[in-house]
Design a protein around this motif. Structure first.
Motif, PDB file in Angstrom:
ATOM      1  N   HIS A  16      -8.390 -41.321  27.694  1.00  0.00           N
ATOM      2  CA  HIS A  16      -8.884 -40.658  28.899  1.00  0.00           C
ATOM      3  C   HIS A  16      -8.589 -41.541  30.095  1.00  0.00           C
ATOM      4  O   HIS A  16      -8.764 -42.768  30.040  1.00  0.00           O
ATOM      5  N   HIS A  17      -8.155 -40.920  31.164  1.00  0.00           N
ATOM      6  CA  HIS A  17      -7.929 -41.616  32.436  1.00  0.00           C
ATOM      7  C   HIS A  17      -7.042 -42.850  32.258  1.00  0.00           C
ATOM      8  O   HIS A  17      -7.274 -43.904  32.867  1.00  0.00           O
ATOM      9  N   ALA A 605     -12.873 -40.546  36.632  1.00  0.00           N
ATOM     10  CA  ALA A 605     -12.441 -41.846  36.115  1.00  0.00           C
ATOM     11  C   ALA A 605     -13.469 -42.937  36.403  1.00  0.00           C
ATOM     12  O   ALA A 605     -13.691 -43.827  35.577  1.00  0.00           O
TER      13      ALA A 605
END
Length: 699
Positions: A16-17, A605
């Motif tokens: 993720h991110h 984020a």
């Protein structure tokens, strides 16, 4: 230590991110896998072996708890209509028995019922022990009697997953209707008693739909009254004490919206919107009749951080607002109950609960006073629109749970009952007080202490100490009495509560400063409380055990990583220790709703990085000397899945933690085992481990 189970490491990449995390124990999430079940059973066997030497102490503690409880007892009857309703327990029986007895016209003094003696005219409505027969787990959900007192509904859960099935009985004939409604949250009768209003849960355990069921008809024919599509919002419903309105309420952690159905008309009418939802605005309402006019009293935080109370016309709820109790910084308004001739307002100031009576004519609030420096007090058990008495509950760390009726004519508090504590309990032998720690940012954090006086005042000499904390959802850990806690206090242990940010003890700002991107304050506050207790000579690091459950279990995991050297042991119950994994997955129960509390790491984020910096499982340290740790969980928990502590324990062992135990109840939910004797045994298990960790296993 015997050989502890070592879980296989199997690569599972989560990205993720731009950040990837290899989660080697994610395979433990497969609840139905025989391999996972075998691993949990191996953990239980290991825990049994490592705590076998505490068997005698566990039995002693269980007998102490049991010996202080009046096993055959009754609650204080509550009048509703022409009946007194109460519950009672019988020696040897796990669950309560719900009963009623006829009330004499005009008699508002509850009958004095003697435990163990036959109650004149008693009618048993529901025996929990009968309901639980043949089941390892039993939880009673909704329980309601129709307004005309002729029908009973109740709901049951035999798994611990909090999906209840509703049942209905005719109290005149004793006939149980064929109607059974599965997958419910809450349920209650329509005012005429011919129908049931209930909510159902979606795949994420979110109550999202309100239904009307007509008794004697097929569930498939039930009428959908309202559906909330937004996954962030829970749905609930109820009828005002005045019996005038059906209230349909939806809410997230930070936003709410309510609708009304006037019950002078059809219950299927289109609900009237009170205030449209506005992000960050919470409100709740009560109906009252003031000078002949239907009014809605609304408690809200629109431009009022600690809430204010206003009144609006029921016919035009979005019209002019009349301020009844103005916002006052530091005085957190908590709730209001409206009655025919007055209202009660509950609020919190200086870290304590307060109760005031609101005069409709003057808008003045008359606060009730109590003698102890630390206490909990609140309005409870007042179903009637008009009564000469107001029922109150009261307790402190040293005063057992007490029921008062406030005589509204004389303002005298009439004692109806105090929780019996057998074995010669004397509250004067125990002390309670509040101290203040200073957090790294200079914030003063309250700590409540309770102890047995014969061992000396806190700080006079170092003592073993049990430090409890929670710190989420604006939930306050208020002073309360515990029979089980006496077994600690009588062995010289000081019990302390760290009222850390994220809770609500000091007002709404206390909550705001311990959530989302300020969550670390919860953890550092707890460590500051521990350091204060050490620096003031109350205890030492090797004589202190920390405890927390659920979101408080997240606190325990974070504290274990932040300051493992401050504690001899950590007890984590149903701990939310794999928080980032859970909050990233909107398919899991309740995740989307939780974004208001923790932030949304899936789409933001900054939140992802912040949570990644503290979530306990991902921050287990290989360079730390962890204290003893006991994690307790339940296989059927839908709020904090068993996999979180299972993964955490596996990671701790690989990191070198030498004394880590996992106990998994294989038939239970978020609240643990069911049945009072079972729960006492469970607490005796935990207390035996805690006392052993404090060096008091032989005491």
């Amino acid at each position: 230590m015997t050989n502890a189970p070592i879980a296989d490491r199997r690569s599972h990449i989560r990205t993720h991110h731009g950040h990837s995390f290899d989660d080697p124990y994610e395979w433990l999430r497969e609840k139905e896998s025989p391999e996972v079940v075998a691993h949990l059973e191996a953990e239980n066997a290991h825990t049994d072996a490592e705590t076998a030497h505490l068997a005698d102490l566990r039995e002693t503690l269980f007998q102490e708890i049991k010996g202080r409880v009046l096993e055959t007892d009754l609650s204080v009857p509550t009048r509703r209509g022409d009946w007194w309703y109460y519950s009672r327990t019988e020696e040897g029986a796990q669950y309560g028995i719900h009963c009623r007895a006829a009330a004499a016209a005009g008699d508002w003094t509850p009958p004095h019922l003697e435990p163990g003696l036959a109650v004149p005219g008693e009618e048993v409505l529901l025996d929990g022990n009968v309901e639980a027969e043949g089941h390892e787990f039993f939880s009673l959900g909704s329980f309601a009697v129709s307004d005309d007192a002729t029908r009973l509904l109740w709901s049951t859960d035999f798994e611990g997953d909090e999906r209840y099935t509703v049942h209905v009985r005719d109290l005149v004939t004793g006939e149980q209707f064929a109607d059974e409604i599965p997958n419910t949250g809450g349920a209650f009768f329509t005012p005429d008693g011919t129908g049931i209003l209930y909510t159902t849960l979606d795949d994420s355990w979110r109550p999202d739909t309100l239904w009307l069921h007509r008794i004697g008809t097929a569930v498939d024919d039930d009428v959908k009254l309202f559906h909330e599509p937004d996954e962030r919002f829970w749905l609930g419903a109820g009828i005002t004490r005045s019996r005038r309105y059906l209230v349909i309420a939806v809410g997230s952690s930070i936003t709410s919206e309510e609708r009304l159905v006037d019950l002078d008309g059809p219950i299927t009418a289109e609900p009237q919107l009170v205030w449209p939802r506005s992000e960050g605005v919470e409100y709740s309402l009560e109906h009252a009749v003031v000078d002949g006019e239907d009014r809605l009293f609304i408690l809200h935080n629109d431009g009022a951080l600690d809430f204010e109370l206003v009144s609006v016309p029921a016919s035009d709820p979005q019209g002019e607002r009349r301020v009844i109790v103005a916002h006052e910084s530091g005085r957190r308004l908590l709730g209001m109950d409206a009655f025919r001739d007055f209202a009660t307002v509950e609020y919190r100031s200086e870290g304590l609960e307060r109760v005031g009576l609101l005069d409709y004519a003057t808008d003045a609030v008359d606060e009730l006073s109590f003698d102890e420096p630390l206490y909990s007090a609140g309005v409870s058990g007042n179903p009637e629109w008009h009564s000469p008495f107001l029922r109150l509950g009261y307790a402190s760390f040293v005063t057992p749970g007490t029921v008062y009726d406030l005589d509204l004519a004389t303002r005298e508090l009439v004692l109806r009952k105090q929780q019996p504590v057998l074995g010669g309990y004397d509250a004067a032998e125990y002390g309670q007080k509040r101290e203040w720690a200073v957090a790294p940012d200079g914030t003063r954090v309250p700590i409540s202490l309770v102890w047995k006086r014969s061992f000396g005042e806190p700080g006079a000499a170092s003592r073993p100490l049990h430090l409890y904390g929670y710190g989420s959802y604006e939930h306050s850990i208020d002073p309360g009495f515990s029979v089980a806690r006496l077994s600690e206090l009588d062995r010289g242990v000081i019990f302390a509560v760290a009222h850390v940010r994220g809770g609500g003890e000091m007002g709404r700002h206390w909550y705001e400063d311990g959530k989302k991107l300020f969550k670390r304050n919860t953890f550092t506050d707890f460590v500051a409380c521990a350091e204060h207790l050490i620096s003031t000579g109350v205890t030492t690091a090797d004589r202190m055990v920390a405890e927390g459950g659920s979101a408080g279990g997240l606190l325990m995991g974070a504290v274990a990583n932040l300051a493992p050297e401050k504690f001899a042991g950590i007890l984590a119950s149903v701990p939310f220790v794999d928080a980032l994994t859970s909050i990233l997955d909107p398919s899991l129960p309740l995740t989307v709703i939780e974004w208001d509390e923790w932030g949304d790491p899936l789409h933001e984020a900054e939140v992802y990085e912040y949570m990644r910096s503290y979530t306990p499982y991902e921050n287990v340290r290989s360079d730390a000397a962890y204290p003893r740790i006991l994690a307790v969980t339940s296989l059927n928990d839908t709020r904090v899945l068993y996999v979180e502590p299972a993964k955490w324990v596996a990671a701790l062992r690989v990191a070198g933690a030498s004394d880590v135990l996992l106990k998994c109840e294989m038939v239970a939910g978020h609240g643990g085992v069911s049945g009072r004797y079972n729960s006492w045994k469970e607490r005796a298990f935990e207390l035996a481990w805690l006392l052993d960790t404090l060096g008091l296993a032989k005491a």
